[in-house]
Motif scaffolding. Structure first.
Motif, short mmCIF file in Angstrom:
data_model
loop_
_atom_site.label_atom_id
_atom_site.label_comp_id
_atom_site.label_asym_id
_atom_site.label_seq_id
_atom_site.Cartn_x
_atom_site.Cartn_y
_atom_site.Cartn_z
N ASP A 205 -4.25 12.58 24.83
CA ASP A 205 -4.54 13.64 25.81
C ASP A 205 -6.03 13.74 26.07
OD1 ASP A 205 -1.86 14.22 26.02
OD2 ASP A 205 -1.93 15.92 24.62
N ARG B 125 0.02 5.98 35.77
CA ARG B 125 -0.95 7.00 35.37
C ARG B 125 -0.27 8.08 34.52
NH1 ARG B 125 -2.44 8.53 40.06
NH2 ARG B 125 -4.16 7.05 40.28
N GLY B 126 -0.87 8.37 33.37
CA GLY B 126 -0.34 9.40 32.48
C GLY B 126 0.80 8.94 31.59
N ARG C 130 -2.20 5.89 29.03
CA ARG C 130 -2.37 6.28 27.63
C ARG C 130 -2.01 5.08 26.76
NH1 ARG C 130 -1.27 11.96 26.82
NH2 ARG C 130 0.34 11.45 25.27
#
Length: 433
Positions: free
Chosen positions: A161, A19-20, A53
């Motif tokens: 983002d 995640r991220g 992402r």
């Protein structure tokens, strides 16, 4: 059902870890045409929903050749690089634009009873790659053939983002307004490096790399990848994909994966299972044999408890294991303890006890027992020990095959003889170092 529940529970560490993070994916034109591409799109949607992402670099080589054939145009090469005329460049722009629209359309699907239902994925693309011309080499003008000059990381990160998937076509733009054809491998590699991506995931027509016995190579270092490239035919399609993965890992991308676009679920299996299904090039030690620390107590307990329940190992309490953890050697695979053993030295007699040898059932047959035995022997040699002994009730043959000879209880150090459990009646084996 139980297999699904087990897999889902065990995928949670990977969900949290990914995640991220920024992943760059390389999909060539053959992948876009393959019947499994719809499943890949669904998996991209799942990753996006899990907070990964995603940057997708795509190629269009077969699509370009189809358009050239329709217009009776030919593409010439010089030193394996294409010479791109203005007419050919128009076909490239057409192929790249059409592919980008098709990918965006697929990622926009949200039909009921489909994997994409309710996803509401936003996809963005644009002039995020600045290119320069390859120029004139040995008198040959390569026309619109280009090289990546820079990646607009700020623009890409703003889109990421905001939760969007970023598409990178195999074209770049110059400050003078020209358009250049780029290799998808270079676009993906440079994007992964400059974005400081966690992973570069390269889709090819086969599931990773094979060794001399046609067995899948699960992981390798950048150095090993370079050695394989040196031995590989540069005209093979796998050469360019391996080179992209090696180049990315060489310049800071932690992990580069080679997986198959033909296999349904290959992306998810590679990312959310411990073994994966492709080849990973990693700067980190993916599987390592090392001395144990206090942080390993929980993992060792989980590993040995089933064997204790079966009577194969003597039961150890957490308190005892915490006190003795410095005596242990472990094999760690991606954060999981999959093998262990302990060395208890008897310095007066210059002999050591090899104890609590355990390998996880799913990872037996991979010589991990031998690896951990080698590590124990090195520790014993550093301590100045001359022999190892082991007490066993179930695995006598394994130790016999590795040079341990049967012995009587009287061969044990005196203090160990006093603790010998006659009711358990373990067999004694000794090996000189």
């Amino acid at each position: 059902m139980q297999d699904y529940v087990h897999w889902f529970r065990n995928s949670s560490p990977y969900i949290n870890a990914h995640r991220g993070r920024t992943f760059v994916l390389l999909l060539d034109g053959h992948a876009l045409q393959h019947q499994n591409f719809t499943n890949i799109i669904n998996d991209l949607g799942l990753l996006n929903s899990l907070g990964v992402r995603l940057v997708v670099a795509f190629g269009v080589r077969p699509q370009i050749h189809q358009r050239l054939a329709l217009q009776n145009l030919t593409l010439s090469y010089k030193s394996r690089r294409p010479v791109i005329s203005p007419e050919v460049m128009e076909c490239i722009k057409d192929a790249a634009g059409s592919a980008a629209i098709d990918i965006q359309a697929r990622l926009s699907m949200g039909l009921p009873n489909s994997p994409m239902h309710g996803a509401s994925i936003r996809v963005t693309s644009g002039n995020m790659i600045t290119a320069r011309p390859l120029g004139v080499i040995d008198g040959q003008d390569f026309g619109h053939t280009g090289l990546v000059r820079s990646v607009n990381c700020d623009a890409i990160n703003r889109q990421l983002d905001d939760g969007a998937i970023v598409l990178l076509p195999p074209v770049g733009f110059s400050p003078t307004g020209e358009v250049f054809s780029l290799s998808v491998e270079e676009v993906a590699t440079q994007a992964a490096i400059e974005l400081k991506a966690e992973k570069l995931i390269v889709f090819s027509d086969q599931a990773g790399l094979l060794d001399g016995e046609n067995k899948l190579i699960r992981d390798m270092s950048p150095r090993e990848a370079r050695q394989m490239l040196d031995q590989m035919d540069e005209t093979l399609p796998l050469y360019s994909t391996l080179q992209a993965a090696w180049q990315a890992s060489r310049f800071g991308v932690k992990r580069a994966h080679l997986i198959s676009y033909q296999q349904d679920g290959a992306l998810l299996e590679e990312l959310f299972t411990r073994d994966g299904n492709g080849t990973m090039i990693t700067q980190e030690i993916y599987e390592q044999v090392r001395d144990a620390s206090i942080d390993d107590v929980g993992g060792v307990l989980e590993l040995i408890q089933p064997l204790e329940d079966q009577g194969v190992l003597v039961r150890r309490s957490r308190e005892r294991l915490e006190n003795e953890i410095d005596q242990f050697t472990v094999v760690e695979l991606d954060g999981m303890i999959i093998a262990c053993a302990a060395l208890y030295p008897f310095m007066d007699e210059q002999i050591g006890e090899l104890a609590c040898v355990a390998v996880h059932p799913e990872y037996r047959g991979g010589n991990r027992g031998d690896l951990i035995l080698q590590h124990i022997e090195k520790r014993a040699n550093r301590m100045g020990l001359n022999e190892l002994f082991v007490l066993t009730t179930h695995t006598a043959h394994w130790f016999r095959e590795r040079g341990f000879d049967p012995a009587g209880v009287e061969r044990l150090p005196q203090s160990r003889q006093e603790l010998y459990n006659w009711q358990r009646n373990s067999k004694v084996f000794v090996r000189k170092l």
